[in-house]
Design a protein around this motif. Sequence first.
Motif, PDB file in Angstrom:
ATOM      1  N   THR A  48       0.824  -1.201   0.000  1.00 54.78           N
ATOM      2  CA  THR A  48       0.000   0.000   0.000  1.00 54.78           C
ATOM      3  C   THR A  48       0.862   1.257   0.000  1.00 54.78           C
ATOM      4  O   THR A  48       0.559   2.240  -0.687  1.00 54.78           O
ATOM      5  N   LEU A  49       1.951   1.222   0.775  1.00 58.88           N
ATOM      6  CA  LEU A  49       2.851   2.369   0.808  1.00 58.88           C
ATOM      7  C   LEU A  49       3.431   2.638  -0.579  1.00 58.88           C
ATOM      8  O   LEU A  49       3.472   3.789  -1.035  1.00 58.88           O
ATOM      9  N   TYR A  50       3.877   1.583  -1.252  1.00 58.05           N
ATOM     10  CA  TYR A  50       4.447   1.784  -2.586  1.00 58.05           C
ATOM     11  C   TYR A  50       3.395   2.356  -3.544  1.00 58.05           C
ATOM     12  O   TYR A  50       3.691   3.267  -4.322  1.00 58.05           O
ATOM     13  N   LYS A  51       2.175   1.841  -3.481  1.00 54.63           N
ATOM     14  CA  LYS A  51       1.111   2.335  -4.349  1.00 54.63           C
ATOM     15  C   LYS A  51       0.887   3.833  -4.141  1.00 54.63           C
ATOM     16  O   LYS A  51       0.770   4.604  -5.107  1.00 54.63           O
ATOM     17  N   LYS A  52       0.823   4.259  -2.875  1.00 59.28           N
ATOM     18  CA  LYS A  52       0.609   5.676  -2.568  1.00 59.28           C
ATOM     19  C   LYS A  52       1.814   6.520  -2.983  1.00 59.28           C
ATOM     20  O   LYS A  52       1.665   7.658  -3.452  1.00 59.28           O
ATOM     21  N   PHE A  53       3.011   5.949  -2.817  1.00 59.03           N
ATOM     22  CA  PHE A  53       4.213   6.666  -3.222  1.00 59.03           C
ATOM     23  C   PHE A  53       4.236   6.859  -4.737  1.00 59.03           C
ATOM     24  O   PHE A  53       4.578   7.939  -5.234  1.00 59.03           O
ATOM     25  N   ALA A  54       3.861   5.812  -5.476  1.00 59.84           N
ATOM     26  CA  ALA A  54       3.816   5.911  -6.938  1.00 59.84           C
ATOM     27  C   ALA A  54       2.799   6.965  -7.376  1.00 59.84           C
ATOM     28  O   ALA A  54       3.047   7.737  -8.310  1.00 59.84           O
ATOM     29  N   GLU A  55       1.653   7.004  -6.693  1.00 57.14           N
ATOM     30  CA  GLU A  55       0.641   8.019  -7.009  1.00 57.14           C
ATOM     31  C   GLU A  55       1.193   9.416  -6.748  1.00 57.14           C
ATOM     32  O   GLU A  55       0.953  10.345  -7.533  1.00 57.14           O
ATOM     33  N   TYR A  56       1.925   9.564  -5.664  1.00 52.44           N
ATOM     34  CA  TYR A  56       2.546  10.857  -5.340  1.00 52.44           C
ATOM     35  C   TYR A  56       3.507  11.272  -6.455  1.00 52.44           C
ATOM     36  O   TYR A  56       3.460  12.413  -6.941  1.00 52.44           O
ATOM     37  N   CYS A  57       4.364  10.361  -6.886  1.00 50.18           N
ATOM     38  CA  CYS A  57       5.343  10.675  -7.935  1.00 50.18           C
ATOM     39  C   CYS A  57       4.672  10.968  -9.271  1.00 50.18           C
ATOM     40  O   CYS A  57       5.107  11.858 -10.019  1.00 50.18           O
ATOM     41  N   ASN A  58       3.612  10.246  -9.564  1.00 49.55           N
ATOM     42  CA  ASN A  58       2.937  10.404 -10.859  1.00 49.55           C
ATOM     43  C   ASN A  58       2.162  11.717 -10.970  1.00 49.55           C
ATOM     44  O   ASN A  58       1.714  12.078 -12.057  1.00 49.55           O
ATOM     45  N   ARG A  59       2.010  12.423  -9.859  1.00 50.35           N
ATOM     46  CA  ARG A  59       1.352  13.730  -9.907  1.00 50.35           C
ATOM     47  C   ARG A  59       2.201  14.756 -10.645  1.00 50.35           C
ATOM     48  O   ARG A  59       1.680  15.730 -11.169  1.00 50.35           O
ATOM     49  N   PHE A  60       3.504  14.549 -10.658  1.00 44.30           N
ATOM     50  CA  PHE A  60       4.402  15.514 -11.281  1.00 44.30           C
ATOM     51  C   PHE A  60       4.481  15.273 -12.784  1.00 44.30           C
ATOM     52  O   PHE A  60       4.744  14.150 -13.223  1.00 44.30           O
ATOM     53  N   ASN A  61       4.253  16.313 -13.558  1.00 46.94           N
ATOM     54  CA  ASN A  61       4.267  16.189 -15.015  1.00 46.94           C
ATOM     55  C   ASN A  61       5.658  16.439 -15.582  1.00 46.94           C
ATOM     56  O   ASN A  61       5.833  17.189 -16.548  1.00 46.94           O
ATOM     57  N   GLU A  62       6.642  15.853 -14.956  1.00 49.45           N
ATOM     58  CA  GLU A  62       8.026  15.999 -15.394  1.00 49.45           C
ATOM     59  C   GLU A  62       8.833  14.826 -14.853  1.00 49.45           C
ATOM     60  O   GLU A  62       8.365  14.080 -13.995  1.00 49.45           O
ATOM     61  N   GLN A  63      10.048  14.679 -15.360  1.00 50.17           N
ATOM     62  CA  GLN A  63      10.889  13.592 -14.883  1.00 50.17           C
ATOM     63  C   GLN A  63      11.397  13.887 -13.475  1.00 50.17           C
ATOM     64  O   GLN A  63      11.433  15.037 -13.028  1.00 50.17           O
ATOM     65  N   LEU A  64      11.807  12.818 -12.794  1.00 48.49           N
ATOM     66  CA  LEU A  64      12.165  12.913 -11.387  1.00 48.49           C
ATOM     67  C   LEU A  64      13.598  12.463 -11.138  1.00 48.49           C
ATOM     68  O   LEU A  64      14.074  11.491 -11.735  1.00 48.49           O
ATOM     69  N   ASN A  65      14.261  13.176 -10.240  1.00 52.71           N
ATOM     70  CA  ASN A  65      15.509  12.722  -9.647  1.00 52.71           C
ATOM     71  C   ASN A  65      15.158  12.218  -8.255  1.00 52.71           C
ATOM     72  O   ASN A  65      14.803  13.017  -7.380  1.00 52.71           O
ATOM     73  N   LEU A  66      15.215  10.917  -8.050  1.00 55.89           N
ATOM     74  CA  LEU A  66      14.816  10.320  -6.784  1.00 55.89           C
ATOM     75  C   LEU A  66      16.040   9.991  -5.942  1.00 55.89           C
ATOM     76  O   LEU A  66      16.973   9.342  -6.414  1.00 55.89           O
ATOM     77  N   CYS A  67      16.024  10.424  -4.687  1.00 56.05           N
ATOM     78  CA  CYS A  67      17.102  10.133  -3.749  1.00 56.05           C
ATOM     79  C   CYS A  67      16.479   9.533  -2.499  1.00 56.05           C
ATOM     80  O   CYS A  67      15.744  10.217  -1.778  1.00 56.05           O
ATOM     81  N   GLY A  68      16.741   8.248  -2.243  1.00 55.72           N
ATOM     82  CA  GLY A  68      16.100   7.575  -1.121  1.00 55.72           C
ATOM     83  C   GLY A  68      17.088   6.899  -0.198  1.00 55.72           C
ATOM     84  O   GLY A  68      18.084   6.317  -0.648  1.00 55.72           O
ATOM     85  N   LEU A  69      16.812   6.975   1.098  1.00 63.12           N
ATOM     86  CA  LEU A  69      17.627   6.309   2.104  1.00 63.12           C
ATOM     87  C   LEU A  69      16.892   5.088   2.642  1.00 63.12           C
ATOM     88  O   LEU A  69      15.747   5.194   3.076  1.00 63.12           O
ATOM     89  N   SER A  70      17.531   3.925   2.575  1.00 67.83           N
ATOM     90  CA  SER A  70      16.992   2.689   3.142  1.00 67.83           C
ATOM     91  C   SER A  70      15.612   2.368   2.550  1.00 67.83           C
ATOM     92  O   SER A  70      15.496   2.071   1.371  1.00 67.83           O
ATOM     93  N   LEU A  71      14.540   2.464   3.340  1.00 69.90           N
ATOM     94  CA  LEU A  71      13.189   2.258   2.816  1.00 69.90           C
ATOM     95  C   LEU A  71      12.923   3.184   1.636  1.00 69.90           C
ATOM     96  O   LEU A  71      12.323   2.775   0.634  1.00 69.90           O
TER      97      LEU A  71
END
Length: 210
Positions: A48-71
């Motif tokens: 569920t967390l991944y699904k909500k995270f993907a929805e959050y990212c897909n709101r942006f109408n541009e490419q993303l630079n993602l920087c994540g720690l651990s989880l």
Amino acid sequence: MKNILIHGLGQNETSWNMVETELNIHNMNVEKPNLYSIIKDTKINYSTLYKKFAEYCNRFNEQLNLCGLSLGGILALDYAKEFPEKVNSLILIGTPYQIPKFLFKLQGVIFHIMPKSTFEKIGCTKRDFISLVSSMSDIDIGTNLDKIDCKTLILCGIKDNQNMENAKLLNENIKNSSFKTISNASHEVNVDNPKELANIIYDFWREIQE
């Protein structure tokens, strides 16, 4: 281009504050989602967390630079596998190649005896936090890494012995990736050495945008 900093399991978005301050000096703006807020009022597990995270990212109408720690790194990897066209680059910090199941079980026992206030400080209930950790034990992080072809930087705190080998395995299995260590830092690099981390992030993002 959106620059997104994704916190770790026992953190929240404020864990990036010092890194953000350093990046702002270079006029580099970032987004810092609180993972527990984006999943609020739903059943908390990794799926569920991944699904909500993907929805959050897909709101942006541009490419993303993602920087994540651990989880945050695990979420960034899964998003890059599913939506490669949306991801311009990845920075993975202290991200496991495989979930350490024994360590997770041991942590689960420890979490049960910790006070509720410990979890409330990061914006999550004790019950939801334990549910999330439990649901992560069967994640297969190492699959489909060949789908990732964006520029990738893999980082690990020099004192993070638990994840050093994981970082090297990610580097070996993700094409177009490079690997660096962060001095004077353990697992929570964004807290332990935010200045050096911010400088590395800035140099990496500046290079790929030139």
